[in-house]
Design an enzyme around this catalytic site. Structure first.
Site, PDB file in Angstrom:
ATOM      1  N   CYS A  62      -9.618   2.961  16.155  1.00  0.00           N
ATOM      2  CA  CYS A  62      -9.746   2.163  14.869  1.00  0.00           C
ATOM      3  C   CYS A  62     -11.187   1.275  15.145  1.00  0.00           C
ATOM      4  O   CYS A  62     -11.542   1.239  15.994  1.00  0.00           O
ATOM      5  CB  CYS A  62      -8.804   1.640  14.687  1.00  0.00           C
ATOM      6  N   CYS A  75      -4.669  -3.446  17.312  1.00  0.00           N
ATOM      7  CA  CYS A  75      -3.610  -4.147  17.103  1.00  0.00           C
ATOM      8  C   CYS A  75      -2.555  -3.063  16.587  1.00  0.00           C
ATOM      9  O   CYS A  75      -2.857  -2.002  16.229  1.00  0.00           O
ATOM     10  CB  CYS A  75      -3.774  -5.045  15.921  1.00  0.00           C
ATOM     11  N   LYS A  89       0.582   5.859   0.580  1.00  0.00           N
ATOM     12  CA  LYS A  89      -0.376   6.785   1.128  1.00  0.00           C
ATOM     13  C   LYS A  89       0.277   7.912   1.147  1.00  0.00           C
ATOM     14  O   LYS A  89       1.358   8.303   1.242  1.00  0.00           O
ATOM     15  CB  LYS A  89      -0.540   6.519   2.558  1.00  0.00           C
ATOM     16  N   CYS A 141      -4.032   1.875  12.798  1.00  0.00           N
ATOM     17  CA  CYS A 141      -4.833   2.605  11.820  1.00  0.00           C
ATOM     18  C   CYS A 141      -5.307   3.847  12.290  1.00  0.00           C
ATOM     19  O   CYS A 141      -6.031   4.449  11.594  1.00  0.00           O
ATOM     20  CB  CYS A 141      -6.211   1.466  11.609  1.00  0.00           C
ATOM     21  N   LYS A 171       0.985  -1.054   0.056  1.00  0.00           N
ATOM     22  CA  LYS A 171      -0.078   0.009  -0.010  1.00  0.00           C
ATOM     23  C   LYS A 171       0.856   1.327   0.083  1.00  0.00           C
ATOM     24  O   LYS A 171       2.143   1.350   0.269  1.00  0.00           O
ATOM     25  CB  LYS A 171      -1.024   0.088   1.051  1.00  0.00           C
TER      26      LYS A 171
HETATM   27 FE1  SRM Z   1      -5.799   0.456   8.367  1.00  0.00          FE
HETATM   28  C1  SRM Z   1      -5.468  -2.981   7.582  1.00  0.00           C
HETATM   29  C2  SRM Z   1      -8.977  -0.154   8.728  1.00  0.00           C
HETATM   30  C3  SRM Z   1      -6.186   3.652   8.382  1.00  0.00           C
HETATM   31  C4  SRM Z   1      -2.488   0.763   8.853  1.00  0.00           C
HETATM   32  N1  SRM Z   1      -6.972  -1.217   8.231  1.00  0.00           N
HETATM   33  C5  SRM Z   1      -6.647  -2.597   7.829  1.00  0.00           C
HETATM   34  C6  SRM Z   1      -7.703  -3.406   7.517  1.00  0.00           C
HETATM   35  C7  SRM Z   1      -8.208  -3.426   6.432  1.00  0.00           C
HETATM   36  C8  SRM Z   1      -7.539  -4.881   8.251  1.00  0.00           C
HETATM   37  C9  SRM Z   1      -7.299  -6.030   7.292  1.00  0.00           C
HETATM   38  O1  SRM Z   1      -6.161  -5.830   6.665  1.00  0.00           O
HETATM   39  O2  SRM Z   1      -8.091  -6.623   6.621  1.00  0.00           O
HETATM   40  C10 SRM Z   1      -8.750  -2.676   8.678  1.00  0.00           C
HETATM   41  C11 SRM Z   1     -10.347  -2.853   8.148  1.00  0.00           C
HETATM   42  C12 SRM Z   1     -11.247  -2.781   9.539  1.00  0.00           C
HETATM   43  C13 SRM Z   1     -12.668  -2.879   9.237  1.00  0.00           C
HETATM   44  O3  SRM Z   1     -13.294  -3.729   9.646  1.00  0.00           O
HETATM   45  O4  SRM Z   1     -13.191  -1.749   8.590  1.00  0.00           O
HETATM   46  C14 SRM Z   1      -8.165  -1.126   8.716  1.00  0.00           C
HETATM   47  N2  SRM Z   1      -7.423   1.545   8.298  1.00  0.00           N
HETATM   48  C15 SRM Z   1      -8.514   0.969   8.731  1.00  0.00           C
HETATM   49  C16 SRM Z   1      -9.513   2.530   8.926  1.00  0.00           C
HETATM   50  C17 SRM Z   1     -11.127   2.121   8.530  1.00  0.00           C
HETATM   51  C18 SRM Z   1      -9.412   2.724  10.308  1.00  0.00           C
HETATM   52  C19 SRM Z   1     -10.587   3.679  11.193  1.00  0.00           C
HETATM   53  O5  SRM Z   1     -10.947   3.316  12.188  1.00  0.00           O
HETATM   54  O6  SRM Z   1     -10.643   4.800  10.422  1.00  0.00           O
HETATM   55  C20 SRM Z   1      -8.833   3.318   8.260  1.00  0.00           C
HETATM   56  C21 SRM Z   1      -9.173   3.519   6.868  1.00  0.00           C
HETATM   57  C22 SRM Z   1      -8.415   4.497   5.896  1.00  0.00           C
HETATM   58  C23 SRM Z   1      -8.782   4.743   4.612  1.00  0.00           C
HETATM   59  O7  SRM Z   1      -9.655   5.513   4.689  1.00  0.00           O
HETATM   60  O8  SRM Z   1      -8.082   4.466   3.717  1.00  0.00           O
HETATM   61  C24 SRM Z   1      -7.398   2.699   8.386  1.00  0.00           C
HETATM   62  N3  SRM Z   1      -4.494   1.941   8.475  1.00  0.00           N
HETATM   63  C25 SRM Z   1      -5.027   3.121   8.491  1.00  0.00           C
HETATM   64  C26 SRM Z   1      -3.916   4.015   8.988  1.00  0.00           C
HETATM   65  C27 SRM Z   1      -3.902   5.536   9.280  1.00  0.00           C
HETATM   66  C28 SRM Z   1      -3.405   6.327   7.907  1.00  0.00           C
HETATM   67  O9  SRM Z   1      -3.450   5.760   6.729  1.00  0.00           O
HETATM   68  O10 SRM Z   1      -3.300   7.456   8.072  1.00  0.00           O
HETATM   69  C29 SRM Z   1      -2.869   3.184   9.168  1.00  0.00           C
HETATM   70  C30 SRM Z   1      -1.453   3.778   9.684  1.00  0.00           C
HETATM   71  C31 SRM Z   1      -0.641   4.403   8.448  1.00  0.00           C
HETATM   72  C32 SRM Z   1       0.302   3.351   7.739  1.00  0.00           C
HETATM   73  O11 SRM Z   1      -0.196   2.779   6.888  1.00  0.00           O
HETATM   74  O12 SRM Z   1       1.310   3.145   8.079  1.00  0.00           O
HETATM   75  C33 SRM Z   1      -3.198   1.761   8.751  1.00  0.00           C
HETATM   76  N4  SRM Z   1      -4.090  -0.697   8.132  1.00  0.00           N
HETATM   77  C34 SRM Z   1      -2.799  -0.472   8.377  1.00  0.00           C
HETATM   78  C35 SRM Z   1      -2.012  -1.498   8.308  1.00  0.00           C
HETATM   79  C36 SRM Z   1      -0.718  -1.605   8.789  1.00  0.00           C
HETATM   80  C37 SRM Z   1       0.311  -1.268   7.197  1.00  0.00           C
HETATM   81  C38 SRM Z   1       1.838  -1.480   7.708  1.00  0.00           C
HETATM   82  O13 SRM Z   1       2.616  -0.789   6.949  1.00  0.00           O
HETATM   83  O14 SRM Z   1       2.057  -2.784   8.248  1.00  0.00           O
HETATM   84  C39 SRM Z   1      -2.761  -2.763   8.138  1.00  0.00           C
HETATM   85  C40 SRM Z   1      -2.526  -4.251   7.683  1.00  0.00           C
HETATM   86  C41 SRM Z   1      -1.652  -4.345   6.400  1.00  0.00           C
HETATM   87  O15 SRM Z   1      -1.701  -3.373   5.546  1.00  0.00           O
HETATM   88  O16 SRM Z   1      -1.480  -5.587   6.288  1.00  0.00           O
HETATM   89  C42 SRM Z   1      -4.392  -2.107   7.809  1.00  0.00           C
HETATM   90 FE1  SF4 Z   2      -7.571  -1.574  14.310  1.00  0.00          FE
HETATM   91 FE2  SF4 Z   2      -5.348  -3.193  13.765  1.00  0.00          FE
HETATM   92 FE3  SF4 Z   2      -7.674  -3.667  12.578  1.00  0.00          FE
HETATM   93 FE4  SF4 Z   2      -6.216  -1.664  11.806  1.00  0.00          FE
HETATM   94  S1  SF4 Z   2      -5.868  -3.656  11.407  1.00  0.00           S
HETATM   95  S2  SF4 Z   2      -8.662  -1.538  12.339  1.00  0.00           S
HETATM   96  S3  SF4 Z   2      -5.259  -1.121  13.921  1.00  0.00           S
HETATM   97  S4  SF4 Z   2      -7.201  -3.799  14.657  1.00  0.00           S
END
Ligand code: SRM
Ligand code: SF4
Length: 563
Positions: free
Chosen positions: A425, A470, A207, A474, A205
């Site tokens: 999150c 976790c 961003k 997010c 991904k």
């Molecule tokens: Fe996220 C994965 C939700 C912002 C880092 N994130 C996920 C998943 C899709 C779980 C999955 O792997 O299947 C989550 C879905 C949960 C659900 O049921 O909705 C999820 N992420 C979210 C949201 C909805 C959280 C929220 O409460 O708002 C945010 C949606 C953003 C959007 O509109 O695009 C969200 N995720 C973020 C952010 C914050 C940001 O981008 O500003 C981060 C940290 C920044 C970054 O990317 O480093 C973030 N999400 C992750 C990661 C860890 C990525 C990594 O580099 O390790 C995962 C897991 C992955 O990618 O393997 C992940």
């Molecule tokens: Fe929250 Fe982790 Fe799921 Fe992101 S991946 S929504 S930080 S529990």
């Protein structure tokens, strides 16, 4: 493709530009799920397959397949949508998704609990309303964030326009999305191509965000790529470019880490797209395609070295970065209440608890916002902190909107200050990665924390508190003043010392704490802070100055603050 590459690389390579067998999977009535390869490809189209984790074990015991459904994330650069779109977004959710709409930390919205048979109609419906989900997820550039900055609206429109252009420029060009969801004509794979991404897209991904100082509501340094607007004499003179930020880590794996972006240099506005593309293609060619845990741009930069990375980007963009311009960020969260814009229009930021658009007793977010959208002549802007701005309200309509805000309990008057700067999150029950609760538990936790603060005389304490289920991060917990990161059911790591401006990573204070231990630790911190903080010092700066993270044991045993 050699065996050593991560299996997702082969899935992308053989997918025929993201088609895979999605068409067949969708009409397979034997299961509510899709194939494992299609699960990976679906992300590029904006959706994730999930299952209800509350019923997972029970269904497993009954030999039933998990309770599958889908989550769809829209692409909404800068979080801007018209009120007409808002009404449609709501209607579509009510008809085709099984859970309330969710505003995200990247300024867009998600639908949860969509049945397989409703996925295509839902995607068609949002596209009919000029919103798509292409690149909402997947190994491409995601939704581009932009500071909603309603108080300097002339500049906002210029900067917002850049976020939209970056998003369009970095969109996948495959026709698969149109073909699969919008019944577009089938394109021969020989003519389908991806000029920026190539057949295997990015290693991970990606961003991008655009910030307008002094507000760092987009947490610019946590993005892979950031453009910081430099304003001179009220005009956009260019951007400071930063790269290599990211939050995600894995518990117990020190080779993964949160990281703040590094400064690359200043560019003129006309070079924005070339630089964005150069950073993306450098990551495409140099990123790690073997281990997805080490595939984000932050690791690529650390592996290449910042100077080599910068040179590569300069070569590809055919320019030299100019020296970075001085910028000052003063805030990280949203600013609530009415703000008058330079064009005489008014903007109201309202607090949406955890971004969930739901009617609660005394706080009817779903109903209230629909009523406002029906009469409001401006637009809505989703903030990077899961809140909403009712933007560009003419002076003569302010009172009418204010009345609806009051009637539906959307005023921030009764919300404790501590809660206004806090986010959680999604986590359970939909997120497959969650190790602990976040969104569902956060209000209860905050109520307890607010009581602790009040007891120490800190009823009006302002602090950025963030909880995730976790370490993926997010809700960007590693730049919070108080961060709570899920470790296991009911247990969290407690991190302290962010600066409230998103310019400093916090540090691990204590690991694997239950609620009582967290509240006790924060009680001691609040007590200590109330007694010894300097004038104007935030709790993040205080815990950093007092070196809490370096001496967790001593401070925990500290008798003075134990009662
Ligand atoms: Fe996220 C994965 C939700 C912002 C880092 N994130 C996920 C998943 C899709 C779980 C999955 O792997 O299947 C989550 C879905 C949960 C659900 O049921 O909705 C999820 N992420 C979210 C949201 C909805 C959280 C929220 O409460 O708002 C945010 C949606 C953003 C959007 O509109 O695009 C969200 N995720 C973020 C952010 C914050 C940001 O981008 O500003 C981060 C940290 C920044 C970054 O990317 O480093 C973030 N999400 C992750 C990661 C860890 C990525 C990594 O580099 O390790 C995962 C897991 C992955 O990618 O393997 C992940
Ligand atoms: Fe929250 Fe982790 Fe799921 Fe992101 S991946 S929504 S930080 S529990």
């Amino acid at each position: 493709m050699t065996d050593q590459f991560h299996e997702n690389e082969a899935i992308k390579a053989r997918s025929n530009f993201l088609r895979g067998t999605l068409k067949e999977s969708l009409v397979d009535n034997l299961s509510d799920s899709i194939t494992a390869d299609d699960v990976q490809l679906g992300k590029f189209h904006g959706f994730y397959q999930q299952d209800n984790r509350d019923t997972r074990l029970q269904r497993q015991n009954q030999w039933l397949e998990p309770d599958y459904s889908f989550m769809l994330r829209a692409r909404l650069p800068g979080g801007v949508c018209t009120t007409k779109q808002w009404l449609q977004i709501n209607r579509i959710g009510e008809q085709l998704a099984g859970a309330a709409l969710r505003l995200t930390t990247r300024q867009t919205f998600q639908y949860h609990s969509i049945l397989k048979r409703n996925l295509k109609p839902l995607i068609q419906e949002i596209n009919n309303n000029l919103i798509d989900s292409l690149g909402g997820c997947g190994d491409v550039n995601r939704n581009v964030m932009c500071n909603p900055n309603p108080d300097i609206s002339q500049l906002h429109s210029t900067v917002y326009d850049w976020s939209r252009r970056i998003s369009e420029h970095l969109l996948p060009k495959t026709r698969a999305y149109h073909e699969l969801w919008l019944d577009g004509e089938r394109v021969d794979s020989a003519v389908d191509k991806e000029p920026i991404y190539g057949k295997t897209y990015l290693p991970r991904k990606f961003k991008t965000a655009v910030a307008v100082p002094p507000h760092n509501d987009v947490d610019i340094y946590t993005n892979d790529l950031g453009f910081i607007a430099i304003v001179e004499a009220g005009e956009l003179s260019g951007f400071n470019v930063v790269a290599g930020g990211g939050m995600g880590t894995t518990h117990g794996d020190a080779t993964t880490y949160p990281r703040l972006a590094d400064e690359l240099g200043f560019i003129n506005p006309e070079d924005t797209l070339a630089v964005a593309e150069a950073v993306v293609t450098t990551q495409r060619d140099f990123g790690n395609r073997v281990s997805r845990h080490h595939a984000r741009l932050k690791y690529t930069i650390d592996k290449m070295g910042l100077d080599a990375f910068r040179k590569e980007v300069e070569k590809r963009a055919n320019l030299r970065f100019q020296p970075i311009r001085k910028v000052v960020f003063t805030t990280q969260g949203d600013r609530y209440g009415w703000i008058k814009g330079t064009n005489g229009k008014w903007h109201l930021t309202i607090y949406i608890e955890n971004g969930r658009i739901i009617d609660l007793p005394g706080r009817e977010m779903a109903t209230g916002l629909v009523k406002i959208a029906r009469i409001h002549k401006g637009d809505f802007r989703i903030t990077p902190n899961q809140n909403l701005i009712i933007a560009s309200v003419p002076a003569d309509q302010k009172q009418q909107i204010e009345a609806l805000i009051e009637t539906h309990g959307l005023t921030v008057k009764n919300t404790p200050t501590l809660r206004l700067n806090s986010i959680a999150c999604v986590a359970l029950p939909t997120c497959p990665q969650a190790m602990a609760e976040a969104e569902r538990y956060f209000p209860e936790f905050m109520e307890k924390l607010e009581a602790v603060a009040a007891r120490r005389g800190l009823r009006d304490l302002k602090s950025v508190v963030r909880m995730t289920g976790c370490p993926n991060g997010c809700a960007r917990p590693f730049v919070a003043e108080i961060g709570l990161v899920g470790k296991g059911p009911g247990r969290y790591n407690l991190l302290l010392g962010g600066d409230g401006r998103g310019l400093r990573l916090n540090q691990l204070y204590r690991e694997n704490l239950d609620e009582q231990e967290i509240l006790a630790a924060l009680d001691r911190l609040f007590h200590h802070y109330a007694a010894e903080h300097e004038e104007g010092e935030s709790i993040g700066d205080f815990s950093f100055r007092m070196k809490y993270a370096e001496h967790p044991a001593e401070i925990t045993k500290e008798v003075r603050y134990a009662k």
